[in-house]
Scaffold this motif. Structure first.
Motif, PDB file in Angstrom:
ATOM      1  N   ALA A 189      54.293  22.152  46.383  1.00 32.47           N
ATOM      2  CA  ALA A 189      53.335  21.042  46.418  1.00 32.47           C
ATOM      3  C   ALA A 189      52.138  21.399  47.288  1.00 32.47           C
ATOM      4  O   ALA A 189      50.985  21.112  46.938  1.00 32.47           O
ATOM      5  N   THR A 190      52.398  22.037  48.421  1.00 32.46           N
ATOM      6  CA  THR A 190      51.307  22.465  49.298  1.00 32.46           C
ATOM      7  C   THR A 190      50.424  23.491  48.599  1.00 32.46           C
ATOM      8  O   THR A 190      49.187  23.418  48.656  1.00 32.46           O
ATOM      9  N   LEU A 191      51.043  24.442  47.907  1.00 30.92           N
ATOM     10  CA  LEU A 191      50.280  25.463  47.196  1.00 30.92           C
ATOM     11  C   LEU A 191      49.558  24.885  45.984  1.00 30.92           C
ATOM     12  O   LEU A 191      48.518  25.423  45.568  1.00 30.92           O
ATOM     13  N   TYR A 206      54.004  18.032  39.260  1.00 32.47           N
ATOM     14  CA  TYR A 206      52.907  18.754  39.898  1.00 32.47           C
ATOM     15  C   TYR A 206      51.602  18.547  39.143  1.00 32.47           C
ATOM     16  O   TYR A 206      50.530  18.417  39.743  1.00 32.47           O
ATOM     17  N   GLY A 207      51.651  18.539  37.821  1.00 29.88           N
ATOM     18  CA  GLY A 207      50.451  18.298  37.048  1.00 29.88           C
ATOM     19  C   GLY A 207      49.869  16.920  37.311  1.00 29.88           C
ATOM     20  O   GLY A 207      48.653  16.766  37.480  1.00 29.88           O
ATOM     21  N   LEU A 208      50.732  15.914  37.367  1.00 26.64           N
ATOM     22  CA  LEU A 208      50.266  14.553  37.643  1.00 26.64           C
ATOM     23  C   LEU A 208      49.707  14.444  39.065  1.00 26.64           C
ATOM     24  O   LEU A 208      48.717  13.750  39.299  1.00 26.64           O
ATOM     25  N   ALA A 247      55.210  10.787  44.056  1.00 23.91           N
ATOM     26  CA  ALA A 247      53.849  11.030  44.522  1.00 23.91           C
ATOM     27  C   ALA A 247      53.672  10.622  45.972  1.00 23.91           C
ATOM     28  O   ALA A 247      52.978  11.300  46.738  1.00 23.91           O
ATOM     29  N   PHE A 248      54.302   9.519  46.368  1.00 27.02           N
ATOM     30  CA  PHE A 248      54.166   9.064  47.747  1.00 27.02           C
ATOM     31  C   PHE A 248      54.759  10.080  48.719  1.00 27.02           C
ATOM     32  O   PHE A 248      54.249  10.277  49.824  1.00 27.02           O
ATOM     33  N   ILE A 249      55.825  10.759  48.293  1.00 28.35           N
ATOM     34  CA  ILE A 249      56.466  11.754  49.153  1.00 28.35           C
ATOM     35  C   ILE A 249      55.684  13.063  49.169  1.00 28.35           C
ATOM     36  O   ILE A 249      55.495  13.680  50.228  1.00 28.35           O
ATOM     37  N   LEU A 250      55.188  13.482  47.998  1.00 29.24           N
ATOM     38  CA  LEU A 250      54.608  14.820  47.872  1.00 29.24           C
ATOM     39  C   LEU A 250      53.102  14.865  48.070  1.00 29.24           C
ATOM     40  O   LEU A 250      52.564  15.919  48.436  1.00 29.24           O
ATOM     41  N   ILE A 275      47.698  17.228  49.715  1.00 28.08           N
ATOM     42  CA  ILE A 275      46.439  17.047  50.444  1.00 28.08           C
ATOM     43  C   ILE A 275      46.293  18.107  51.531  1.00 28.08           C
ATOM     44  O   ILE A 275      45.204  18.673  51.729  1.00 28.08           O
ATOM     45  N   ILE A 276      47.381  18.391  52.247  1.00 33.84           N
ATOM     46  CA  ILE A 276      47.336  19.418  53.294  1.00 33.84           C
ATOM     47  C   ILE A 276      46.929  20.764  52.698  1.00 33.84           C
ATOM     48  O   ILE A 276      46.101  21.500  53.259  1.00 33.84           O
ATOM     49  N   GLY A 277      47.493  21.107  51.550  1.00 34.12           N
ATOM     50  CA  GLY A 277      47.125  22.358  50.901  1.00 34.12           C
ATOM     51  C   GLY A 277      45.668  22.378  50.478  1.00 34.12           C
ATOM     52  O   GLY A 277      44.975  23.392  50.630  1.00 34.12           O
ATOM     53  N   PHE A 278      45.186  21.252  49.953  1.00 32.71           N
ATOM     54  CA  PHE A 278      43.784  21.162  49.529  1.00 32.71           C
ATOM     55  C   PHE A 278      42.849  21.328  50.727  1.00 32.71           C
ATOM     56  O   PHE A 278      41.858  22.069  50.655  1.00 32.71           O
TER      57      PHE A 278
END
Length: 433
Positions: free
Chosen positions: A93-95, A148-150, A235-238, A243-246
């Motif tokens: 998710a981060t990546l 991940y796509g969503l 989505a709330f969890i991931l 966002i951190i990765g972005f």
């Protein structure tokens, strides 16, 4: 008056002024590739023990099973629960956010207006969800690419938001997730007892028999639809991790580890502390040493910080390897192999499903459905090694992963992205009279 079509989206000043950060989307960084290669191993051994056994008619468990009191099985459960389960998906998710940030920077440099940039990103991550749906229906009901796509589509709406606001959003959501996880686990423990999370579930009742390929497809379709309904919770969890990765991509954190060393050290330390602090007790719960039922939830909430923490640790450890690549030198053989698989992570992920469907499905080899966690750890590792070998073969021949090639072609078209955006104005002949 300017429309959205006329506006290019902005990047923070630090991103523009840092040469190494600005070049992040122009050179290949080894950290994301190697991280993906390693975590595909984690995904393989985690899914084999908890999901693929279902295809073969075994029981779904949270970390595998102990057969005949085997200490090897108990140790395998302890290891995978502590360091594998709930570690791969937060790292990916981060990546995911990092990759979207790199592409967004590339589009910014090319002069894409905001609406066009969002269109490119929407095609890319919308197609990722489509690939995930096909993967779930035809191969593996436990697919994660749809989610991940969503998540990528959600993040597209935030690409112009300032970094401080994004970090505030991520921090708030992460804190709320942890609090709700603790409260929820305490409630479930008081109602159902301390073993509520680790109770095995009869796969026949949950997913039905997979004795035919048609049943596999039906199972994949039903579970995929359930996951779509549950996407808001996922989505709330991931999303905080995405966002951190972005933000890491936009600020050039991995591109300039010397400049951001303090941030990387703190992130890696925090990730390691929560990974061990939640994972080891969860592992002890899984083998029956602890009897609380709480740490299994904490490792899936607070413990997800291990995802960005692992990436930060790799950034610190692989700085020398990155410098070698930047100067035209070759990586060591193990790192080269991991990077080769990481560059073809979608192909490696789907190929895992092909391998394990053949191994576990009753209509194929029908093996290992009732094996212990220790044997399944070896089976998962063996499947991952096959994908690693395939990726190395493609790398040696200079070939892209087949799924990556198709995804890129469908996302960017035959000619790819234009080097410099040219405004698309209506021609005079097409104007209404």
């Amino acid at each position: 008056m300017h429309t959205e079509e006329d506006q290019t989206f902005t990047l923070p000043p630090a991103q523009i002024s840092s040469p190494s950060a600005a070049s992040a989307s122009q050179r290949r960084m080894v950290v994301p590739d190697i991280a993906r290669g390693v975590m595909l191993w984690g995904i393989a051994i985690a899914n084999v023990a908890t999901a693929w056994v279902v295809i073969g008619g075994g029981q779904m468990t949270t970390a595998g099973r102990v057969v005949n009191g085997s200490w090897w099985d108990a140790l395998a459960i302890m290891f995978t629960t502590s360091f594998v389960h709930s570690r791969g998906f937060p790292m990916f998710a981060t990546l995911l956010g990092f990759g979207l940030g790199i592409i967004a920077m590339s589009l910014y440099r090319r002069g894409y207006p905001l609406s066009a940039a969002r269109g490119v990103l929407a095609r890319r991550y919308g197609l990722l969800s489509v690939f995930g749906i096909l993967h779930a229906v035809f191969l593996f009901w436990g697919d994660i690419m749809v989610t991940y796509g969503l998540l990528g589509l959600v993040l597209i709406t935030l690409i112009t938001v300032r970094t401080k606001i994004l970090l505030w959003i991520a921090g708030s959501m992460f804190t709320m997730t942890c609090l709700m996880g603790v409260v929820g686990s305490l409630f479930m423990t008081s109602v159902l007892g301390s073993d509520w999370l680790s109770t095995s579930v009869d796969a026949e009742l949950l997913l039905g028999s997979s004795e035919t390929y048609g049943r596999v497809m039906l199972t994949g379709l039903l579970v995929m639809l359930m996951n779509l309904l549950g996407f808001p919770v996922q989505a709330f969890i991931l999303l905080p991790l995405v966002i951190i990765g972005f933000v890491a991509a936009r600020e050039g954190v991995l591109a300039d580890p010397a400049r951001y060393r303090k941030v990387l050290v703190w992130t890696a330390t925090f990730g390691a502390v929560v990974a061990v602090g939640t994972g080891v007790p969860a592992g002890l719960e899984a083998i029956g040493v602890l009897d609380t039922g709480i740490f299994g939830v904490l490792t899936m909430t607070l413990g997800t910080a291990a995802g960005p923490g692992f990436i930060a640790l790799l950034a610190l450890l692989l700085n020398g390897a990155q410098q070698k690549v930047d100067t035209g030198q070759k990586l060591s053989a193990p790192l080269w192999a991991l990077a080769a698989l990481g560059r073809r992570s979608m192909t490696g992920y789907v190929l895992q499903s092909v391998i394990f469907l053949i191994v576990f499905a009753p209509f194929a080899l029908g093996l290992f459905a009732h094996a212990g966690a220790g044997l399944l750890l070896l089976v998962g590792t063996g499947g991952w090694l096959l994908t690693l070998g395939f990726a190395c073969l493609l790398e040696a021949r200079g070939k892209k992963g087949p799924f990556e090639a198709v995804h890129r072609r469908l996302s960017y078209g035959k000619k790819g992205l234009v080097r410099q955006w040219v405004p698309q104005y209506p021609s005079a002949s097409s104007s209404p009279l």
